[in-house]
Motif scaffolding. Structure first.
Motif, PDB file in Angstrom:
ATOM      1  N   LEU A   1       0.975  -1.213   0.096  1.00 40.32           N
ATOM      2  CA  LEU A   1       0.038   0.075  -0.130  1.00 40.32           C
ATOM      3  C   LEU A   1       0.739   1.271  -0.014  1.00 40.32           C
ATOM      4  N   LYS A   2       0.868   2.006  -1.088  1.00 40.35           N
ATOM      5  CA  LYS A   2       1.376   3.354  -1.130  1.00 40.35           C
ATOM      6  C   LYS A   2       0.828   4.439  -0.977  1.00 40.35           C
ATOM      7  N   PRO A   3       0.315   4.779   0.262  1.00 37.32           N
ATOM      8  CA  PRO A   3      -0.656   6.221   0.153  1.00 37.32           C
ATOM      9  C   PRO A   3       0.242   7.457  -0.074  1.00 37.32           C
ATOM     10  N   LEU A   4      -0.460   8.536  -0.642  1.00 37.82           N
ATOM     11  CA  LEU A   4       0.046   9.800  -0.387  1.00 37.82           C
ATOM     12  C   LEU A   4      -0.408  10.266   0.477  1.00 37.82           C
ATOM     13  N   SER A   5       0.050  11.363   1.134  1.00 36.79           N
ATOM     14  CA  SER A   5      -0.440  11.961   2.365  1.00 36.79           C
ATOM     15  C   SER A   5      -0.296  13.298   2.434  1.00 36.79           C
ATOM     16  N   LEU A   6      -1.416  14.040   2.491  1.00 36.52           N
ATOM     17  CA  LEU A   6      -1.524  15.574   2.906  1.00 36.52           C
ATOM     18  C   LEU A   6      -2.027  15.997   4.265  1.00 36.52           C
ATOM     19  N   ARG A   7      -1.355  16.777   4.812  1.00 32.16           N
ATOM     20  CA  ARG A   7      -1.937  17.144   6.229  1.00 32.16           C
ATOM     21  C   ARG A   7      -1.844  18.733   6.349  1.00 32.16           C
ATOM     22  N   ALA A   8      -2.831  19.302   6.987  1.00 30.94           N
ATOM     23  CA  ALA A   8      -3.046  20.810   7.440  1.00 30.94           C
ATOM     24  C   ALA A   8      -3.085  20.931   8.923  1.00 30.94           C
ATOM     25  N   ASN A   9      -2.228  21.687   9.458  1.00 31.97           N
ATOM     26  CA  ASN A   9      -2.243  21.555  10.999  1.00 31.97           C
ATOM     27  C   ASN A   9      -2.203  22.863  11.447  1.00 31.97           C
ATOM     28  N   VAL A  10      -2.677  23.073  12.799  1.00 32.52           N
ATOM     29  CA  VAL A  10      -2.450  24.287  13.485  1.00 32.52           C
ATOM     30  C   VAL A  10      -1.658  23.778  14.690  1.00 32.52           C
ATOM     31  N   THR A  11      -0.534  24.771  15.048  1.00 29.13           N
ATOM     32  CA  THR A  11       0.170  24.083  16.032  1.00 29.13           C
ATOM     33  C   THR A  11       0.497  25.267  16.924  1.00 29.13           C
ATOM     34  N   PHE A  12       0.710  24.998  18.198  1.00 31.99           N
ATOM     35  CA  PHE A  12       0.865  25.824  19.270  1.00 31.99           C
ATOM     36  C   PHE A  12       2.154  25.193  20.081  1.00 31.99           C
ATOM     37  N   THR A  13       3.239  26.180  20.212  1.00 28.98           N
ATOM     38  CA  THR A  13       4.330  25.790  21.029  1.00 28.98           C
ATOM     39  C   THR A  13       4.159  26.481  22.335  1.00 28.98           C
ATOM     40  N   GLY A  14       4.169  25.814  23.299  1.00 29.00           N
ATOM     41  CA  GLY A  14       3.817  26.490  24.466  1.00 29.00           C
ATOM     42  C   GLY A  14       5.276  26.441  25.330  1.00 29.00           C
ATOM     43  N   LYS A  15       5.384  26.406  26.684  1.00 28.24           N
ATOM     44  CA  LYS A  15       6.289  26.776  27.568  1.00 28.24           C
ATOM     45  C   LYS A  15       7.341  25.635  27.432  1.00 28.24           C
ATOM     46  N   LYS A  16       8.609  25.864  27.458  1.00 28.39           N
ATOM     47  CA  LYS A  16       9.612  24.681  27.320  1.00 28.39           C
ATOM     48  C   LYS A  16       9.604  23.970  26.188  1.00 28.39           C
ATOM     49  N   GLY A  17       9.045  24.462  25.178  1.00 29.72           N
ATOM     50  CA  GLY A  17       8.961  23.970  23.769  1.00 29.72           C
ATOM     51  C   GLY A  17       8.151  22.696  23.529  1.00 29.72           C
ATOM     52  N   PHE A  18       6.913  22.521  24.537  1.00 25.17           N
ATOM     53  CA  PHE A  18       6.196  21.775  24.369  1.00 25.17           C
ATOM     54  C   PHE A  18       5.119  22.006  23.067  1.00 25.17           C
ATOM     55  N   VAL A  19       4.826  21.024  22.434  1.00 27.01           N
ATOM     56  CA  VAL A  19       4.209  21.288  21.148  1.00 27.01           C
ATOM     57  C   VAL A  19       2.782  20.657  21.088  1.00 27.01           C
TER      58      VAL A  19
END
Lengths: 182, 415
Positions: free
Chosen positions: B263-281
């Motif tokens: 199985l060879k899927p192509l993958s797309l992903r759209a994300n919102v990311t928040f980086t908080g204290k001490k680098g926690f994502v």
């Protein structure tokens, strides 16, 4: 089928095994003392065949290549076993009626001959098979098994002597007895 | 005799016991499994080791960049200090030297010691011996930020201060000065004057990311882990196609031992990311996958969409490069199935092979290059363990599972 085997397709691998296992078991039986050992050798050989199939170049017959892989298994097994025990060499001449023995061996039923070959000690059996059936020269046998050419010759002689003794016991010969104590 | 015996055995053979093939198959399976485990655990172990290294590292170059920047800003705001020559650093001219953590001096002494070490070169006179110049009475607390002696400790613990001060006594202060004058000062100057625009992943920020890439099945075989037996007629009804054709019959069913090849899927992903204290994502977004399944050498294409939620921690390797291990949970649903993708779908049967829901657990290692304060590019190798519903047998919906390896390219925009 080969391409599918290279891609690890199990059905293709099974088909290849189905085509060649009959013949290869015959080879393994000659190099083993019993059916169980022969099947172990067959299994080991085919595992190695599938692992090394990418090395096979489509130049010769696949059957011949598989046979070579099997013989390599035999050589390896012999070499590793040889390390564990010291070879005792008896370089002595047996006064046998060479031509008479050959004639009897050729006249024997296949199963009967196989049974006698299987009863030979491992080293004798391998050398006898390689020299008398596969057509290897003593130099080649010595190289493959990691022994001296003289050892190969003497083991072949002793194998013949043992076969002759078996045949004498079964009434094929009526001549002098050979002492084959190892 | 050779030729004759050879001829005698030429066609000799024997049918092996079926157990021989079973042994061969088991051995090949074991080898394949070991190989697969190797390729899963090798990058996994590397990622864990890198992450551990970064966490355990007391003073990485990436961590020093933020304090250096802050200190540089302080320099600009404190002309008095600069006037006094505390931060300005032309070699051999400045009487007073500040040793930040990131200087090359830290290679010679522990970070803790060097961090608390400040001494004035001007206090050293020719008549003074090293021991008197660095005597204990000169050590005072620096709560008010004033320099009251050759050693200034920022700790409130006098006992600790003494030990620190004793630790920080240089065996040969003149040599230390010499070494500081040439290499470390130039390093200090360089760090302070760098205009670091790239975002530190440990600084709180919101970002939007787009990611594209591919997956490759770690193995060719899907493993049955549960099944529900339903009659053939019901299974057909469930598929909902009147043109449902063999091989889906009770006598010719697909079982868990059948191979649905890579199985060879192509993958797309759209994300919102928040980086908080001490680098926690913390991240979340949408997935879209196009997947090709090969069954009986024929290709069928499927599409699925879903959501993901992830958690990780960012590490700055340098001002422009960061590494973020991420653990993500995905939920996807096959949105095109059955006859959804003609003419690529060879038959309704194959199109019906995948349907329903898919859950997966995913581990990503995002290696990002920060182009500037807004834009970053990243490469993310990943492994994914998933389970999905499938309708490939007359047994009805079954649950299958598998490993995938993936490689993704991403672009991230910081708000």
């Amino acid at each position: 089928m080969l391409k599918a085997c290279l891609k690890n397709k199990r059905e293709a691998q099974k088909e290849l095994y189905r085509r060649f296992s009959y013949m290869m078991k015959g080879v393994c039986l000659r190099y083993s003392s019993n059916t169980s050992d022969a099947e172990d050798l067959l299994q080991e050989s085919f595992i190695r065949v599938f692992q090394n199939l990418h090395k096979y170049k489509d130049e010769g017959k696949l059957g011949a290549w598989i046979r070579t892989v099997t013989l390599n298994c035999v050589f390896e097994k012999y070499r590793s076993a040889k390390k564990d025990k010291e070879s005792v060499l008896y370089v002595e001449e047996y006064f046998e009626k060479a031509q008479e023995l050959d004639d009897i061996l050729e006249a024997l039923a296949l199963e009967d001959l196989l049974q006698k070959i299987q009863r030979l000690p491992e080293g004798y059996r391998i050398v006898f098979n390689l020299f008398a059936i596969e057509g290897y020269q003593h130099d080649e046998i010595a190289q493959q098994l990691g022994i001296q050419p003289g050892t190969s010759k003497s083991q072949y002689s002793r194998a013949r002597a043992l076969l002759r003794e078996m045949l004498i016991k079964e009434g094929y010969f009526h001549s002098n007895t050979v002492n084959y104590d190892k | 005799m050779t030729n004759k015996l050879n001829t005698k055995f030429e066609d000799f053979g024997s049918i092996p016991n079926p157990e021989v093939w079973e042994g061969i198959e088991a051995s090949l399976d074991t080898r394949r499994r070991k190989k697969r485990l190797f390729w899963i655990f090798l990058p996994g172990s590397a990622a864990v080791l890198i992450a551990l290294f970064l966490v355990m590292l007391p003073s990485s170059p990436g961590k020093s960049s933020a304090p250096a920047k802050i200190q540089a800003q302080e320099n600009e705001k404190s002309p008095e200090k600069e006037k006094d020559g505390i931060y300005a650093a032309p070699a051999n001219k400045d009487p007073e030297i500040d040793f930040p953590v990131s200087t090359s001096v830290s290679k010679k002494r522990s970070a803790r010691t060097v961090n608390s070490l400040k001494f004035s070169a001007s206090t050293l006179s020719d008549s003074q011996t090293a021991s008197s110049a660095f005597s204990l009475p000169g050590i005072v607390s620096n709560e008010n930020g004033t320099n009251e002696g050759p050693f200034v400790s920022k700790s409130n613990d006098p006992e600790n201060d003494l030990s620190l001060a004793a630790d920080s006594l240089p065996e040969n202060p003149v040599a230390l000065l010499d070494s500081a004058n040439d290499s470390s000062l130039s390093e200090i100057t360089r760090v302070k004057t760098d205009n670091v625009e790239a975002p530190d992943p440990r600084v709180s920020a919101w970002a939007f990311s787009l990611q594209a890439g591919g997956w490759d099945a770690a193995n060719n075989r899907n493993q049955l882990i549960s099944s529900t037996t339903v009659p053939v007629s019901e299974a057909l009804t469930d598929v909902g196609s009147s043109s449902f054709v063999p091989p889906l019959t009770s006598s010719n069913s697909v079982t868990d031992t059948d191979t649905i090849s890579v199985l060879k899927p192509l993958s797309l992903r759209a994300n919102v990311t928040f980086t908080g204290k001490k680098g926690f994502v913390y991240t979340g977004g949408l997935n879209f996958d196009q997947m090709d399944a090969f069954y009986n050498e024929k290709r069928t294409r499927f599409m699925s969409a879903g959501i993901n939620l992830g958690f990780g921690k960012g590490f700055a390797l340098s001002p422009r490069i960061s590494l973020t291990p991420l653990v993500t949970l995905n939920y996807d649903r096959f949105i095109l199935e059955k006859n959804g993708a003609p003419p690529l779908t060879p038959s309704a049967y194959q199109a019906a092979s995948f349907r329903g829901n898919q859950f997966s657990f995913q581990l990503d290692l995002q290696a990002a290059f920060h182009l500037n304060s807004k834009h970053s590019l990243y490469l993310a190798p990943a492994v994914k363990y998933y389970a999905y519903q499938s309708l490939t047998t007359v047994n009805g919906p079954i649950l299958r599972r598998d490993w995938w390896n993936g490689l993704h390219l991403g672009w991230k925009y910081n708000f």
